[in-house]
Each structure stands twice: as structure tokens, then as C-alpha cells.
Motif scaffolding. Sequence first.
Motif, PDB file in Angstrom:
ATOM      1  N   THR A   1      35.345  14.309  16.407  1.00 13.92           N
ATOM      2  CA  THR A   1      36.715  15.255  16.899  1.00 13.92           C
ATOM      3  C   THR A   1      35.643  16.111  17.308  1.00 13.92           C
ATOM      4  OG1 THR A   1      36.070  16.775  14.992  1.00 13.92           O
ATOM      5  CG2 THR A   1      38.125  15.223  15.055  1.00 13.92           C
ATOM      6  N   PRO A   2      34.916  15.479  18.743  1.00 14.13           N
ATOM      7  CA  PRO A   2      33.989  16.592  19.600  1.00 14.13           C
ATOM      8  C   PRO A   2      34.689  17.354  20.023  1.00 14.13           C
ATOM      9  CG  PRO A   2      34.880  14.681  20.763  1.00 14.13           C
ATOM     10  CD  PRO A   2      35.011  14.128  19.329  1.00 14.13           C
ATOM     11  N   ARG A   3      34.045  18.826  20.124  1.00 11.31           N
ATOM     12  CA  ARG A   3      34.377  19.784  21.234  1.00 11.31           C
ATOM     13  C   ARG A   3      34.400  19.939  22.577  1.00 11.31           C
ATOM     14  NH1 ARG A   3      37.981  19.457  16.760  1.00 11.31           N
ATOM     15  NH2 ARG A   3      38.088  21.213  15.554  1.00 11.31           N
ATOM     16  N   GLY A   4      35.238  20.523  23.505  1.00  7.99           N
ATOM     17  CA  GLY A   4      35.033  20.490  24.698  1.00  7.99           C
ATOM     18  C   GLY A   4      35.233  19.705  26.139  1.00  7.99           C
ATOM     19  N   ARG A   5      34.522  18.991  26.647  1.00 13.57           N
ATOM     20  CA  ARG A   5      34.638  18.411  28.200  1.00 13.57           C
ATOM     21  C   ARG A   5      33.537  17.677  27.569  1.00 13.57           C
ATOM     22  NH1 ARG A   5      34.451  21.720  33.009  1.00 13.57           N
ATOM     23  NH2 ARG A   5      33.207  23.095  32.175  1.00 13.57           N
ATOM     24  N   HIS A   6      33.885  16.640  28.133  1.00 17.82           N
ATOM     25  CA  HIS A   6      32.952  14.981  27.692  1.00 17.82           C
ATOM     26  C   HIS A   6      32.293  14.661  29.362  1.00 17.82           C
ATOM     27  CE1 HIS A   6      33.030  16.329  23.906  1.00 17.82           C
ATOM     28  NE2 HIS A   6      34.810  16.769  23.955  1.00 17.82           N
ATOM     29  N   VAL A   7      30.964  14.322  29.074  1.00 15.27           N
ATOM     30  CA  VAL A   7      30.910  13.260  30.442  1.00 15.27           C
ATOM     31  C   VAL A   7      29.939  11.883  29.405  1.00 15.27           C
ATOM     32  CG1 VAL A   7      29.464  13.112  32.587  1.00 15.27           C
ATOM     33  CG2 VAL A   7      30.147  15.145  32.049  1.00 15.27           C
ATOM     34  N   ARG A   8      30.953  11.044  29.949  1.00 20.95           N
ATOM     35  CA  ARG A   8      29.683   9.613  29.518  1.00 20.95           C
ATOM     36  C   ARG A   8      28.514   9.412  30.067  1.00 20.95           C
ATOM     37  NH1 ARG A   8      33.400   5.326  26.496  1.00 20.95           N
ATOM     38  NH2 ARG A   8      31.344   5.059  25.760  1.00 20.95           N
ATOM     39  N   ILE A   9      27.113   9.111  30.046  1.00 20.96           N
ATOM     40  CA  ILE A   9      26.159   8.302  30.350  1.00 20.96           C
ATOM     41  C   ILE A   9      25.716   7.564  30.074  1.00 20.96           C
ATOM     42  CG2 ILE A   9      25.730  11.267  31.506  1.00 20.96           C
ATOM     43  CD1 ILE A   9      23.567  11.849  29.122  1.00 20.96           C
ATOM     44  N   ALA A  10      24.354   7.187  30.353  1.00 19.72           N
ATOM     45  CA  ALA A  10      23.709   6.455  29.708  1.00 19.72           C
ATOM     46  C   ALA A  10      23.163   6.487  28.469  1.00 19.72           C
ATOM     47  CB  ALA A  10      22.426   5.925  30.368  1.00 19.72           C
ATOM     48  N   ALA A  11      21.975   5.421  27.544  1.00 21.77           N
ATOM     49  CA  ALA A  11      22.144   5.777  26.357  1.00 21.77           C
ATOM     50  C   ALA A  11      20.972   6.211  26.444  1.00 21.77           C
ATOM     51  CB  ALA A  11      22.189   3.874  26.033  1.00 21.77           C
ATOM     52  N   HIS A  12      21.748   6.851  25.054  1.00 23.67           N
ATOM     53  CA  HIS A  12      20.905   7.337  24.376  1.00 23.67           C
ATOM     54  C   HIS A  12      19.480   9.461  25.352  1.00 23.67           C
ATOM     55  CE1 HIS A  12      19.234   4.025  21.361  1.00 23.67           C
ATOM     56  NE2 HIS A  12      20.385   4.553  21.235  1.00 23.67           N
ATOM     57  N   PRO A  13      20.414   9.915  25.026  1.00 23.03           N
ATOM     58  CA  PRO A  13      20.034  11.144  26.070  1.00 23.03           C
ATOM     59  C   PRO A  13      19.125  12.328  24.834  1.00 23.03           C
ATOM     60  CG  PRO A  13      22.207  11.625  25.869  1.00 23.03           C
ATOM     61  CD  PRO A  13      22.065  10.063  25.011  1.00 23.03           C
ATOM     62  N   TYR A  14      17.915  11.023  24.886  1.00 21.27           N
ATOM     63  CA  TYR A  14      16.338  12.838  23.897  1.00 21.27           C
ATOM     64  C   TYR A  14      16.228  13.410  24.788  1.00 21.27           C
ATOM     65  CZ  TYR A  14      17.440   9.616  20.614  1.00 21.27           C
ATOM     66  OH  TYR A  14      18.382   8.245  19.248  1.00 21.27           O
ATOM     67  N   GLY A  15      16.723  13.721  26.025  1.00 22.67           N
ATOM     68  CA  GLY A  15      15.993  15.066  26.366  1.00 22.67           C
ATOM     69  C   GLY A  15      17.075  16.218  26.804  1.00 22.67           C
ATOM     70  N   LEU A  16      17.065  17.312  27.644  1.00 22.22           N
ATOM     71  CA  LEU A  16      18.255  17.807  27.993  1.00 22.22           C
ATOM     72  C   LEU A  16      17.722  18.859  28.510  1.00 22.22           C
ATOM     73  CD1 LEU A  16      21.761  17.866  28.752  1.00 22.22           C
ATOM     74  CD2 LEU A  16      21.116  19.687  27.105  1.00 22.22           C
ATOM     75  N   THR A  17      18.189  19.536  29.629  1.00 23.39           N
ATOM     76  CA  THR A  17      17.430  20.776  31.022  1.00 23.39           C
ATOM     77  C   THR A  17      18.703  21.702  31.621  1.00 23.39           C
ATOM     78  OG1 THR A  17      15.826  22.377  32.132  1.00 23.39           O
ATOM     79  CG2 THR A  17      16.764  19.670  32.497  1.00 23.39           C
ATOM     80  N   LEU A  18      18.876  22.543  31.603  1.00 22.59           N
ATOM     81  CA  LEU A  18      19.463  23.317  32.556  1.00 22.59           C
ATOM     82  C   LEU A  18      19.176  24.041  33.542  1.00 22.59           C
ATOM     83  CD1 LEU A  18      22.702  24.177  33.054  1.00 22.59           C
ATOM     84  CD2 LEU A  18      21.917  26.780  31.607  1.00 22.59           C
ATOM     85  N   SER A  19      19.143  24.339  34.779  1.00 24.95           N
ATOM     86  CA  SER A  19      18.615  24.923  36.001  1.00 24.95           C
ATOM     87  C   SER A  19      18.604  25.660  36.064  1.00 24.95           C
ATOM     88  CB  SER A  19      19.546  24.172  37.630  1.00 24.95           C
ATOM     89  OG  SER A  19      20.666  24.654  37.455  1.00 24.95           O
ATOM     90  N   PRO A  20      17.144  26.563  36.642  1.00 28.33           N
ATOM     91  CA  PRO A  20      17.463  28.262  36.456  1.00 28.33           C
ATOM     92  C   PRO A  20      19.201  29.246  36.542  1.00 28.33           C
ATOM     93  CG  PRO A  20      16.036  27.355  37.447  1.00 28.33           C
ATOM     94  CD  PRO A  20      16.502  26.105  37.257  1.00 28.33           C
ATOM     95  N   ASP A  21      19.652  28.175  38.155  1.00 21.83           N
ATOM     96  CA  ASP A  21      20.780  28.497  38.140  1.00 21.83           C
ATOM     97  C   ASP A  21      21.631  28.808  37.459  1.00 21.83           C
ATOM     98  OD1 ASP A  21      21.671  26.012  39.097  1.00 21.83           O
ATOM     99  OD2 ASP A  21      21.212  26.571  41.133  1.00 21.83           O
ATOM    100  N   GLY A  22      21.477  27.682  36.849  1.00 23.01           N
ATOM    101  CA  GLY A  22      22.966  27.248  36.012  1.00 23.01           C
ATOM    102  C   GLY A  22      24.123  25.678  36.123  1.00 23.01           C
ATOM    103  N   LYS A  23      24.266  25.805  37.610  1.00 24.68           N
ATOM    104  CA  LYS A  23      24.928  24.901  38.333  1.00 24.68           C
ATOM    105  C   LYS A  23      24.165  23.770  38.166  1.00 24.68           C
ATOM    106  CE  LYS A  23      24.999  28.357  41.654  1.00 24.68           C
ATOM    107  NZ  LYS A  23      25.364  28.279  43.157  1.00 24.68           N
TER     108      LYS A  23
END
Length: 952
Positions: A61-83
Motif C-alpha cells: 500500500t505505497p504512499r504518495g505519487r509514483h513513477v515507474r522506471i527501469a528495474a532495480h534503482p539502487y542509486g538516488l540523488t536530488l539536484s541542489p535546486d530540488g527540481k
Amino acid sequence: MKQRGRAGWSRAWWLLPLGILVLSAARTRTITLGSLRAPAGDRVAIHLAEGPVLPNGRVLTPRGRHVRIAAHPYGLTLSPDGKTLVASCNGTEPFAVSIIRGLRPGEDPRLAQIAADRERYRGSKVADDEDDEFRSVFMGLAISPDNRTLYAASGNQGSVFLFDLIEQRRIATITANQGGMKDSFLGAMALTRDGRQLYVLDQANYRVVVIDPIARRVIGSAPTGRAPFSIALSPEEDRLYVTNAGVFRYSLVEGYDPSKAGETGLTFPAFGFPSREAVEGVTVEGKRVPGLGEATHPEAASVWSYRVEQGRAPSLTTRTRTGRTIGETVGGTRIVGAGSPSGVVAGRSHVFVSNANNDTVTVLDARTERVVANIELNLFAEVLQRLRREGRAVSAAQRRILTRLRGQIPFGMALSPDETRLYVAEAGINAVAVVDTRRWKVLGHLPTAWFPSQLAVSADGRTLYVASAKGYGSGPNGGPRFTRGPEGTFVGALQKGVVSLVPIPEDRALLAETEQVIRNNGFDFPAAAPIDARVVPADFGVGSQQIKYVVMITKENRTYDQLFGELATDATGRRLRGEPSLANYGPRATVYDAKNQVVAREVNVIPNHVALTRRFGFSDNFYLDSDVSADGHRWLVGVYPNAWVETSLAAAYGGHRDFRPTAKAPGRLTFTGSSSSVHPEDYLEAGSVWEHLHRAGLSFRNYGEGFELGGIEEEAGFEPTGARLPVNYPMPAPLFENTARNYPTYNMNISDQYRWQQFREDFEERFIKSGRPMPRFTYLYLPNDHTASERPEDGYPYRASFVADNDLALGRIVEYLSRTPYWKEMAIFVTEDDAQDGRDSVDAHRSILMVISPYARRGYASPTHTSIASIFKTIYLLLGWEPLNQYDAAATDLRDIFTTEADLTPYVALPVDARIFDPARVRMISRTGRAEALDAPADFERSHRRMATQEE
């Protein structure tokens, strides 16, 4: 109301204790650990965003809005401006960086993906680290201060790729293989706020590489501990923190020559762990095998702190062990595996390290770099609090078991901007833990998609970004409900990742969110209700009165539909969930030769499998958690893969070449590629089924499982074990002592008829002629239904020949066991390690389960959603032991397949169709060459395309 006669009461005398227990439980409101069940019930696996049901029976029952992407995202980063949010998808092909914009509340997230192109290199002689083309990514990501340049680690290519996020193209490559360094494998990274210094972990060379991204050159490097995994800069950027997930620094067997593997490799591992030989080394088979040293070495399972300055290599300041220590005793259980520190985040006053194997977070004082706290994440602590509020009784023994169960797998972490909240991705329970950093207290848990791996927080602290590596699952990969897309049919590629944009709730809302997580994972104890405990006990620690001996037989790579898709109904008349068009190895199969030409129609490839389903119990709603053999064989010994295994396994199966053993880069020996046995890096806190049975004093014997270790060679003429091992990897000590040395592991050059003969000879000598009792648990590995390239000269003219070989061996083993004195108290469980080489109309993880026993319901197909953990839960209940981890504790057991009406008639094995496999002509051990087997996603995809052509 009719009076029950004396005879009626006599026949039902056994109901009295059960009724008394149930009434007593209801009256006193006690709990029964065995009553936990997966929440799926009878539902099948569902991969839709609305109400996903996972292969293991848990729900999302995942919370929030969701975006399906390619398999196995094991890295994640947010840009300095947050956009802009970027994820690295380093699971199976295609590798990609996924760029998500539109992050603000009320906006629709927009996805763009830059995919690697491996097709132009497939089959080429160019090594992964010999060119600068974008062909892979692995974990590490960072975005420059201008919010435009993305840095992405390449993994096996040993490079950092630079992408223009606006134009969505690669603009440059920086190689880490400079100054005489080779074989780099780059992962997690950290970038200074001014964008002038980039720190990247080289997992192959056990170092942190310092790069000047402006000049695009390597400045220097510093050594790390074993298997560096995650990295973080302090807010002041004067300190750098690196976690080391490894346990040992491995070595090649002295004198090993890959060109002469048959003479220079070991036929069996040199030692078990723990042991004196594992520490000091030993000479076996005329070869010196170096020791591993102590597991408590400062380089193992630790976080290292460095002093850093602009333009200079880091300077090591402290090395701190995190998590629990191998050998210590916690809750009455001796610790088997290291903590596996898997995530690190640094605040102004404290540094936090997640310990994947311990379900804990270690807290360091940022000034003194000493441990000041260990935060227990155990969700059962929340369950116990709720039970106390409800007035339900929990015994001391039950409390001990619940508090020692692991399986939450803390992975990536993020701090709120004010550093009062720590968010921890709990990959094992599909949740994020919310921790109050002022009191070191878990405030609650938020539901996510499957296997959350990495987190980020918006600058205003209101939104949590969650990358879930397995998304909503895979869904079917064949049949009428499946539409083939660019991902093909391979299970790993179908299992798309999900990035969720989650509004962070108020603290007061976390109680309800936590309750949802508890329900999603099946951790909520139901109200007392009657349980049929006549064969399978209602609770752990009791033991079955009817079944004393358990046999587990594991096979390779088949889906339910591949074998049983043509079965219409079971003995009760229930219509089965099968798709006949996918039954390419079924009872009415069409057999093809190597040129895809039809050679026979209406062939029963699996007469014994079919006969066993008609005689005994099975399931059409059974699933495997695994995607491929490497994680499959971990699940098959009760080991859920931790963060290190999931990431490195995905990299190996993603098409990287050069996972062969080498002495040049020590970390290359920490990667074990597609090998399918547990290594010390994935020994869990309480170990595997082997340590668990050993602790209970339950005898066991193993045939073939547990020594297909990293770098193994499996050539022709390598009998009896089928193996040549080049590295000093150990086996778990109890398994080392109780494994048959004359029985092969996986090797497609060896017939399953040979395996059957070797098993019979060993069993006869040890447990029939000697008079010694049969072990309480026996494990048998029959891998030839995996199939390999056709070998007519060995008696395998078609791929179906290997499946027929496997079918006959299974039939003969069941026939033999059913004629032993132990049959009257025996249960045999038959399953596969994964379902990757088949297609299925329900889910790509659906596979076979057969329960063979005098007490199995005749021809009954269980409709209940069950998984590999269900087998282990049932085994522990039958043998009177306790659960090993959270997965088997909360699984649905297999009690509905059993009955008290025993049928002791021995089974008679059926002959296979001689047109495709003649056991009189089969060559038991191939002497002619290599058996080419499927071992990479691209190979399986080609196999699936061939199947699709055959179906058409």
C-alpha cells in the motif's frame, strides 16, 4: 439434537485436546506464533499499482505519487535546486539513468530515461573497462551545483560518466583506471557542494577515489575496508565516512591456473566457517589454501572516517565496527553473520549507519567518532506493544523469539533538514522507518513499494523520495494477459522500479501507518480460531506426531505453466490456474531440435511429475521470491539476500563480463557473480537453515547444495562433485560437516541419473545398512531441468531431454524413499530455485511445489498463496523447532495439503519417453566438452523468444 454414540465419540477423541487448546486460547487471549499468515490469502500475485500482491504473499500500500522506471534503482540523488530527481537503474538490462521532474505537490511527475546501449558490444572482445561508451551504471550518482551535470558511476567499466541533464546525453567519461590501477568497479559517490571534488568508491580495489570533476582527472585515492558500499560527506565537508560491508579478504588457491582448472582447483571447499582451518589455512588435495584470518578484523563490517581537504587524498582517522559481532550471543542465539553496514548519512552532531543483517542503526558522535547508540528497528517491538494494549498474553519464550527475528534489511537513509528525523529504507518489509534523532526512538513506519533501497528528502522537509528496487513485482511473462514490451520476458527486466514522492505525515499519523505496515507483512496476530493441527502442529516447538523425517528436493528454473499448465483440475474438481500454451515441457509437449524443427508431438516429458501430482499434493498458487539462481539458492537455504547481495547480484546478472577470479583486485573476489551458494558477506545474523538445525540438535544430510561458490568451474569429467573451486571461500561449518562429498553440485555435464545413484549409494551405506537413523532433514539437489545446449553424443539430443532426465531421477528417488522404513513418517517437498527460464500466465515468479507424503491429500492442489518461506515454516513446525527469520515466521504454512488418512503404498517410478531420453544410452559423465548453459538475461531472453516461436 441427535446424541453422539459411543463409537462416534471414540473416533473423535483426538478433537478434545484441540478443542480445549482453542477454547483456552480464546479465553486467555494468548497468541500462537504459528498462527501468523501472509495476507494474500488465496489471491494470486498481482503487479498492478492498485493493490499489488507480492510473490511472497505480502501486500503493498505505497504512499504518495509514483513513477515507474527501469528495474532495480539502487542509486538516488536530488539536484541542489530540488527540481530534479535521478535514479540509477543497475539491475538487469537495459541499464539506465531515470530523470524525474515535476516534483512539487500538485505537479505531475515527468520521466525521461537515458538507457545504456549494450547491444552493439554484445559478443565483442572489448572488455568492460577498455572503452568509455555508456554501457552500465551502478549505485553512485551526484548532480553539480549548476543542476545540469550528472555524475554516474559505471560499475564494472571503472568510469564516471557525465551527462547533460537538459540535453539528456552523455558528455564525457572519467576513468578511474589511472596511474597503473586496473579492474576498478565504481559505486557510491559523494560530491562537494561547490562541485570541485568527487569521492567515488572502488569496490574492486577497496579504495575511495578522489576526482577533480572540473579537470576530469583522478587526484588520488585512499584504502578502505572490505567491500566498501556506501559513502557520505559531513555537512562541514571536512569528514568523509565509508561503510565496509565485507567480512574477509579472499585469496586464490595457491597455484591455481584457470587454463588448468581441473588440476589446480579444489573439488570441494577447504574448510567450514567458523573453524581453526578457516582462520589459519590448510593443505588439502595437495594444494595450499590460505586462511581467512579473523572475522573481527578492523577492515570488516565497519565504518571508516577520513579527514578530507580540497585537492588531496583522504586521511584515515578512525575505524569503527558497527552492528553485532560474529561469535557473540544475543537473545540466546550465537551470531553467525556480520552486521553488513549498508547505508550512511552524516549530520552536524551524529553519523548514522544502517546494519542490514541486524535490523539496527548505529549512531556515532560526529565529534569523537565513537558509538553512542544502537537503534533497534524491529517491527515486532511495535507488535508486542499493541498486544500489550489489547491485553493479550505473550510468554517470555514468545517474546524472545519475536525480538530475535530479523528480516527488515535497513538500507539507504536520509536526514530531515533540521536533523530531528532520520528516515531508514527497510527493504525487507517494504517500509521506511521514521526515527526521532533526539531520543533515538522509532516513531513509526511508512508503507512503500517492494524493496525500498534509497531515500532523499526535499529542502523544506515535507517530501520524502523513495526508490523501491522491485516496484510492484513482475506480473506474468506469457499467456493471454501478457503483452510483450521492450523489456521482453525476463523476470528481472519486468520487475520495474518505482520512485515514490511521499508527503511526510505528522507524527500522530504514524501509528496508523505502522499498523498498515504490520498488516501488509502479515505480522498481526489473528484472533484465536480453530486450526487443523492434526499433522502440522499449530505452533512452533511442538513437533508432528506423524512426520519425523523431512526431505527437500530442489530443481532449476521452471515456472508452473511450463510443467503443469495443461492440468485442468485437481482431485477435488477445482479448476487450476494454468495456461496450456505455455507448457513446453508438459505432458503433451511438442519437442524441438536445436534448429527449432519439430521432432515429436504429444510427448509426456514429465510422466513422474504428473503422476506425483495425481497421487500426492501440490499447488497452483506457489511462488519463489528469487529472480535468478544466485538469489534463488540463498532463499532455498533460508537466507534472504541483504543489500550487498541484491546490488552485486544485479550487477553480475546485468551483463557485466569479467566476474572471473583474479588476484589483481581484492574486491573482485568479493563479487561472486551468478554463483548460487551463500558466502560470508551474506551470512545472516542467525545464519541459514544449516545453523538453525544445528542449534536445535536436529540431524541433517546434504546432497549437492551449498558449494557452487564464486568462480567455480563446472566442466566435463569433474565428477564426483562436478566442481573445481579456485578461491578460499568457506562453507557454513555445519553444512561442511554434513555434506556428501560424492554428490555433484550444479554441472550440466553430469546426468541426474548419476546424482540419483550417488544418493542411493550414500544413503544405503549410512542409514540402511549401518542401522543409524535417517537424518531428520535431508536436502537433495537435482538441477538438470535447468537444461543446456543439446548433446546427442551424451544422450541429450534435445533440451527437453534434460527435463526428462530430471523427471526420471525424481521418480526414482521418490520410489526408493517410499520403500524405506522411514516412509511412514516422511514428507518430501519438491520445488525449484527460480522460474527465470520459463513463462507463466499468472506471474513470472510462479513455480512448482509438490508435497509427497503418506499424509498428503491425494491429488489436491492448494489454492492458498504460498512461497519458499512457507516450506521452511512447515518444516520447522513439523520438526518441532522455531522460526529462523521474519520471512518464515510470517509465511502461510502448507497444512492444508496434509491429511490424517495415511496411504503407505510405495510409489512406482514411470519410464520416460525414449524418443527424447533413453537412460540406457545416457552418458552419466560427459567427457567430450563443456555443457553450455543459460547464465545471463540475454541468454534467457533468446530462449524465451524461441519458446514464443514454438508456441506460435
